[in-house]
Design a protein around this motif. Structure first.
Motif, PDB file in Angstrom:
ATOM      1  N   PHE A   1       0.736  -1.250   0.070  1.00 33.56           N
ATOM      2  CA  PHE A   1      -0.388  -0.353   0.103  1.00 33.56           C
ATOM      3  C   PHE A   1       1.368   0.946  -0.423  1.00 33.56           C
ATOM      4  CE2 PHE A   1      -3.489  -3.018   0.698  1.00 33.56           C
ATOM      5  CZ  PHE A   1      -4.621  -2.207   0.787  1.00 33.56           C
ATOM      6  N   LYS A   2       2.226   1.210  -0.169  1.00 30.97           N
ATOM      7  CA  LYS A   2       3.123   2.362   0.669  1.00 30.97           C
ATOM      8  C   LYS A   2       2.575   3.057  -1.138  1.00 30.97           C
ATOM      9  CE  LYS A   2       7.443   0.849  -1.833  1.00 30.97           C
ATOM     10  NZ  LYS A   2       8.711   0.248  -0.776  1.00 30.97           N
ATOM     11  N   ASN A   3       2.061   2.630  -2.195  1.00 28.63           N
ATOM     12  CA  ASN A   3       1.943   3.669  -3.253  1.00 28.63           C
ATOM     13  C   ASN A   3       0.471   4.362  -3.329  1.00 28.63           C
ATOM     14  OD1 ASN A   3       4.189   4.541  -5.443  1.00 28.63           O
ATOM     15  ND2 ASN A   3       5.501   2.621  -4.964  1.00 28.63           N
ATOM     16  N   PHE A   4      -0.248   3.756  -2.945  1.00 26.35           N
ATOM     17  CA  PHE A   4      -1.103   4.501  -2.572  1.00 26.35           C
ATOM     18  C   PHE A   4      -1.959   5.513  -2.080  1.00 26.35           C
ATOM     19  CE2 PHE A   4      -6.304   3.142  -0.899  1.00 26.35           C
ATOM     20  CZ  PHE A   4      -6.579   3.697  -1.506  1.00 26.35           C
ATOM     21  N   GLU A   5      -2.831   6.603  -2.618  1.00 29.69           N
ATOM     22  CA  GLU A   5      -2.937   7.654  -2.691  1.00 29.69           C
ATOM     23  C   GLU A   5      -3.713   7.429  -0.948  1.00 29.69           C
ATOM     24  OE1 GLU A   5      -6.850   8.749  -5.523  1.00 29.69           O
ATOM     25  OE2 GLU A   5      -4.619   9.937  -5.787  1.00 29.69           O
ATOM     26  N   GLY A   6      -4.581   6.020  -0.651  1.00 28.54           N
ATOM     27  CA  GLY A   6      -5.422   6.994   0.284  1.00 28.54           C
ATOM     28  C   GLY A   6      -4.872   6.017   1.882  1.00 28.54           C
ATOM     29  N   SER A   7      -3.874   5.975   1.561  1.00 30.67           N
ATOM     30  CA  SER A   7      -2.952   5.112   2.691  1.00 30.67           C
ATOM     31  C   SER A   7      -1.375   6.141   2.746  1.00 30.67           C
ATOM     32  CB  SER A   7      -2.672   4.185   2.824  1.00 30.67           C
ATOM     33  OG  SER A   7      -1.600   3.969   1.417  1.00 30.67           O
ATOM     34  N   ALA A   8      -1.359   5.658   3.878  1.00 31.50           N
ATOM     35  CA  ALA A   8       0.130   6.304   4.740  1.00 31.50           C
ATOM     36  C   ALA A   8       0.484   4.926   5.727  1.00 31.50           C
ATOM     37  CB  ALA A   8      -0.364   7.651   6.024  1.00 31.50           C
ATOM     38  N   ASN A   9       1.764   5.119   6.125  1.00 29.25           N
ATOM     39  CA  ASN A   9       2.398   4.385   7.420  1.00 29.25           C
ATOM     40  C   ASN A   9       3.461   5.078   7.486  1.00 29.25           C
ATOM     41  OD1 ASN A   9       4.028   2.342   8.026  1.00 29.25           O
ATOM     42  ND2 ASN A   9       5.329   2.501   6.243  1.00 29.25           N
ATOM     43  N   VAL A  10       3.745   4.514   9.227  1.00 27.95           N
ATOM     44  CA  VAL A  10       4.576   5.613   9.636  1.00 27.95           C
ATOM     45  C   VAL A  10       4.937   4.884  11.027  1.00 27.95           C
ATOM     46  CG1 VAL A  10       5.069   7.231  11.229  1.00 27.95           C
ATOM     47  CG2 VAL A  10       3.174   8.372   9.786  1.00 27.95           C
ATOM     48  N   TYR A  11       6.294   4.574  11.275  1.00 27.61           N
ATOM     49  CA  TYR A  11       7.684   4.175  12.123  1.00 27.61           C
ATOM     50  C   TYR A  11       7.283   4.624  13.146  1.00 27.61           C
ATOM     51  CZ  TYR A  11      10.802   1.106  14.297  1.00 27.61           C
ATOM     52  OH  TYR A  11      11.568   1.084  14.847  1.00 27.61           O
ATOM     53  N   LEU A  12       6.938   4.771  14.324  1.00 27.80           N
ATOM     54  CA  LEU A  12       6.768   5.143  15.362  1.00 27.80           C
ATOM     55  C   LEU A  12       8.251   5.104  15.746  1.00 27.80           C
ATOM     56  CD1 LEU A  12       3.234   4.972  16.551  1.00 27.80           C
ATOM     57  CD2 LEU A  12       4.527   7.661  15.653  1.00 27.80           C
ATOM     58  N   ASN A  13       9.536   5.940  15.878  1.00 28.07           N
ATOM     59  CA  ASN A  13      10.264   5.370  16.532  1.00 28.07           C
ATOM     60  C   ASN A  13      10.787   6.023  17.654  1.00 28.07           C
ATOM     61  OD1 ASN A  13      13.636   4.803  16.234  1.00 28.07           O
ATOM     62  ND2 ASN A  13      14.305   6.817  14.510  1.00 28.07           N
ATOM     63  N   GLY A  14      11.194   5.138  18.627  1.00 26.44           N
ATOM     64  CA  GLY A  14      11.023   5.575  20.117  1.00 26.44           C
ATOM     65  C   GLY A  14      10.329   5.086  21.016  1.00 26.44           C
ATOM     66  N   VAL A  15      11.207   4.645  22.463  1.00 25.88           N
ATOM     67  CA  VAL A  15       9.728   4.448  23.486  1.00 25.88           C
ATOM     68  C   VAL A  15       9.516   5.749  23.764  1.00 25.88           C
ATOM     69  CG1 VAL A  15       9.178   2.931  25.034  1.00 25.88           C
ATOM     70  CG2 VAL A  15      10.501   1.933  22.760  1.00 25.88           C
ATOM     71  N   VAL A  16       7.786   5.925  24.145  1.00 24.28           N
ATOM     72  CA  VAL A  16       7.970   6.996  25.423  1.00 24.28           C
ATOM     73  C   VAL A  16       6.556   6.776  26.201  1.00 24.28           C
ATOM     74  CG1 VAL A  16       7.455   8.951  22.797  1.00 24.28           C
ATOM     75  CG2 VAL A  16       5.367   7.694  23.957  1.00 24.28           C
ATOM     76  N   ARG A  17       6.003   5.329  26.672  1.00 24.14           N
ATOM     77  CA  ARG A  17       5.460   4.779  27.325  1.00 24.14           C
ATOM     78  C   ARG A  17       6.133   5.243  28.932  1.00 24.14           C
ATOM     79  NH1 ARG A  17       4.181  -0.849  26.198  1.00 24.14           N
ATOM     80  NH2 ARG A  17       2.005  -0.148  25.720  1.00 24.14           N
ATOM     81  N   SER A  18       7.417   4.828  29.120  1.00 24.53           N
ATOM     82  CA  SER A  18       8.247   4.882  30.167  1.00 24.53           C
ATOM     83  C   SER A  18       9.702   4.413  30.040  1.00 24.53           C
ATOM     84  CB  SER A  18       7.514   4.287  31.637  1.00 24.53           C
ATOM     85  OG  SER A  18       8.112   2.827  30.999  1.00 24.53           O
ATOM     86  N   ARG A  19      10.379   5.187  31.393  1.00 27.38           N
ATOM     87  CA  ARG A  19      12.176   5.061  31.117  1.00 27.38           C
ATOM     88  C   ARG A  19      11.825   3.647  31.289  1.00 27.38           C
ATOM     89  NH1 ARG A  19      14.635   7.641  36.350  1.00 27.38           N
ATOM     90  NH2 ARG A  19      13.578   6.169  37.461  1.00 27.38           N
ATOM     91  N   LEU A  20      11.569   2.914  32.168  1.00 35.15           N
ATOM     92  CA  LEU A  20      11.967   1.418  32.502  1.00 35.15           C
ATOM     93  C   LEU A  20      11.319   0.701  30.870  1.00 35.15           C
ATOM     94  CD1 LEU A  20      12.471  -0.809  34.209  1.00 35.15           C
ATOM     95  CD2 LEU A  20       9.114  -1.008  34.798  1.00 35.15           C
ATOM     96  N   ALA A  21       9.726   0.730  30.436  1.00 33.62           N
ATOM     97  CA  ALA A  21       9.725   0.336  28.664  1.00 33.62           C
ATOM     98  C   ALA A  21      10.990   0.846  27.837  1.00 33.62           C
ATOM     99  CB  ALA A  21       8.822   0.738  28.446  1.00 33.62           C
ATOM    100  N   GLU A  22      11.459   2.143  27.781  1.00 32.19           N
ATOM    101  CA  GLU A  22      12.843   2.042  27.371  1.00 32.19           C
ATOM    102  C   GLU A  22      13.751   1.597  27.415  1.00 32.19           C
ATOM    103  OE1 GLU A  22      14.698   6.546  25.331  1.00 32.19           O
ATOM    104  OE2 GLU A  22      13.486   6.336  26.637  1.00 32.19           O
ATOM    105  N   PHE A  23      14.498   1.401  28.296  1.00 33.29           N
ATOM    106  CA  PHE A  23      15.976   0.995  28.684  1.00 33.29           C
ATOM    107  C   PHE A  23      15.026  -0.439  28.410  1.00 33.29           C
ATOM    108  CE2 PHE A  23      18.354  -1.957  31.826  1.00 33.29           C
ATOM    109  CZ  PHE A  23      19.465  -0.658  30.940  1.00 33.29           C
ATOM    110  N   ALA A  24      14.144  -1.510  28.651  1.00 30.18           N
ATOM    111  CA  ALA A  24      13.909  -2.748  28.236  1.00 30.18           C
ATOM    112  C   ALA A  24      13.615  -3.136  26.709  1.00 30.18           C
ATOM    113  CB  ALA A  24      12.836  -2.958  29.327  1.00 30.18           C
ATOM    114  N   GLU A  25      13.401  -2.216  25.708  1.00 29.15           N
ATOM    115  CA  GLU A  25      13.373  -2.013  24.564  1.00 29.15           C
ATOM    116  C   GLU A  25      15.243  -2.856  23.711  1.00 29.15           C
ATOM    117  OE1 GLU A  25      12.275  -3.273  20.957  1.00 29.15           O
ATOM    118  OE2 GLU A  25       9.943  -3.221  22.708  1.00 29.15           O
ATOM    119  N   GLU A  26      15.264  -1.035  24.844  1.00 25.29           N
ATOM    120  CA  GLU A  26      16.768  -1.170  23.875  1.00 25.29           C
ATOM    121  C   GLU A  26      18.502  -2.066  24.607  1.00 25.29           C
ATOM    122  OE1 GLU A  26      17.886   2.295  24.771  1.00 25.29           O
ATOM    123  OE2 GLU A  26      16.436   4.005  23.759  1.00 25.29           O
TER     124      GLU A  26
END
Length: 464
Positions: free
Chosen positions: A437-462
């Protein structure tokens, strides 16, 4: 083609469940379906599960080729594949191998389970038809390991619907330029379109990237943020959004914490975008942004009539149980992430529980099972499809084709948290729709870079 160059492809049951018409995917090569695979399809086809439909489609496809006037000898020796629209290169043959007649040798695996019988079939054909290559095709990783250990030379995953080889190459939905985007841009045509500003820039001044429709553009050193409206071989048409404007977007009291959330929220709130795909690590805000945008568009703006929330259950969406209760009550445990999100959105209210119940009714939020989506046509709704990484391309196609006029679909998932036995990050349905769907004019895709839930979740993810 020389006869020795043609291969024998032995199919496992999960290949036909993943893609019921997989028998047409092997071009000039010959396809073998062991009798054990037919027995497994027979056991699955009558269950009240989503996968049973795929089993029935696979059985009908086999019957179309092997039924009629074909003799038992022809079925064993191979029947030429008929012409089929969209599969013009499938010119090999299809045969059923009677593996129940095999006499096991010392080199064979114990024939007390179906996987071993299928592996033994491939071993037998490998010996019988040498030097022709025999390839066992299965989506079961452990079965591939067993087959290699048993002596099968070529064992492969079914990759016909795999669009990328490495998840690192998956489209992120945005491109970041180094430095200042406007530096060395000498030929820019700018015009106002209503309240929007659109820039047209020659491709030669932007770079040699493969830009696609609704891809977001950001840079490192300025306030620039744009979205690709169209591109051709000559120029790029960019909608000017502005980083500050994105960071000040508001949906149901939620504001973006970084530019990636800003781009996602812009796509979510744009009524001209029918499909929004959100990917990213745990804790990056996918569900929160989707739910906040849905409430904003349904309750505050009145753009849609209701919110439908669904996801696959751990049994790959086949069953929601036989305990008493409505469909919504049975789905509630699997959709606890949504109720958690509603609690976050209303935690500062005087009566959070009362607010949640009021909003559930006001926004007409419905919890639905994917199992009951086939045949529906969903109109004027916001549909949240959570945990998409565990769905196959076929299951996601079923969902997308349910969307009727005036409906917005939001798909979210984390490709690092796949629970399915037969899916990997590159074969997941989520990866499939991002690329398709990346060339379909009716769709958009976003990769949400970065963990914002908590510093604990961010440390665990990394670090875990």
């Amino acid at each position: 083609m020389e006869q020795d160059d043609k291969k024998w492809f032995v199919l496992d049951t999960n290949v036909l469940l993943h893609e019921p018409l997989a028998i047409y995917s092997f071009k000039e090569h010959d396809v073998v379906v062991p009798m054990t695979v037919l027995e497994e399809l027979d056991q699955i086809k009558d269950r009240k599960r989503d996968v049973s439909r795929d089993a029935r489609v696979a059985i009908r496809a086999l019957e179309d080729i092997l039924g009629g006037k074909t003799t038992p000898e022809e079925i064993i020796n191979g029947v030429k594949l008929p012409k089929r629209e969209g599969h013009g290169d499938a010119v090999g043959s299809l045969s059923i191998f009677p593996d129940h007649q095999l006499e096991f040798t010392q080199a064979s695996l114990p024939g007390d389970n179906n996987d071993n019988r299928i592996i033994n079939t491939a071993l037998h054909l490998q010996t019988l038809h040498a030097p022709r290559k025999v390839v066992l095709v299965t989506k079961d990783i452990n079965m591939r390991l067993k087959a290699k250990g048993a002596g099968i030379t070529q064992v492969e995953d079914y990759r016909t619907d795999q669009l990328i080889d490495d998840i690192r190459f998956l489209a992120k939905g945005f491109h970041q330029f180094g430095g200042d985007f406007w530096a060395r841009k000498e030929h820019v045509a700018t015009e106002g379109q209503g309240r929007h500003t659109v820039h047209k820039i020659p491709l030669a001044e932007v770079g040699n990237e493969n830009f696609y429709t609704n891809q977001y553009l950001i840079d490192e050193d300025s306030n620039f943020c744009g979205r690709v409206l169209s591109n051709d071989t000559q120029e790029l048409e960019i909608l000017d959004l502005g980083r500050d404007r994105l960071l000040h977007l508001d949906a149901w009291g939620i504001r973006p914490k970084n530019i990636y959330q800003g781009m996602a929220l812009q796509a979510l709130l744009d009524p001209d975008i029918d499909l929004v795909i959100l990917t990213g690590p745990a804790g990056c805000g996918k569900t929160l942004l989707a739910m906040a945008a849905a409430l904003e568009m349904v309750v505050e703006r009145g753009l849609y009539d209701k919110v439908i929330v669904t996801r696959n259950t751990p049994e790959i969406a086949e069953s929601i149980g036989f305990l008493p209760g409505t469909e919504e009550e049975k789905m509630a445990p699997w959709l606890a992430a949504i109720t958690d999100t509603l609690e976050v959105l209303h935690k500062n209210d005087v009566n959070p529980t009362g607010s949640m119940n009021y909003i559930m009714d006001k926004a007409n939020i419905q919890f639905k099972s994917i199992n009951f989506m086939r045949g529906r046509s969903i109109q004027n709704s916001v549909v949240l499809l959570d945990e998409c990484q565990n769905l196959t391309a076929s299951q996601i196609k079923t969902m997308i084709t349910r969307m009727g006029e005036g409906t917005k679909l939001i798909c979210s998932g984390n490709l690092a948290q796949i629970d399915s036995n037969y899916l990997t990050a590159v074969t997941s349905g989520l990866t499939y729709i991002v690329e398709r769907f990346k060339n379909f004019e009716g769709s958009a895709n976003v990769y949400l870079n970065g963990v914002v839930r908590s510093r604990l979740a961010e440390f665990a993810e990394e670090n875990l």
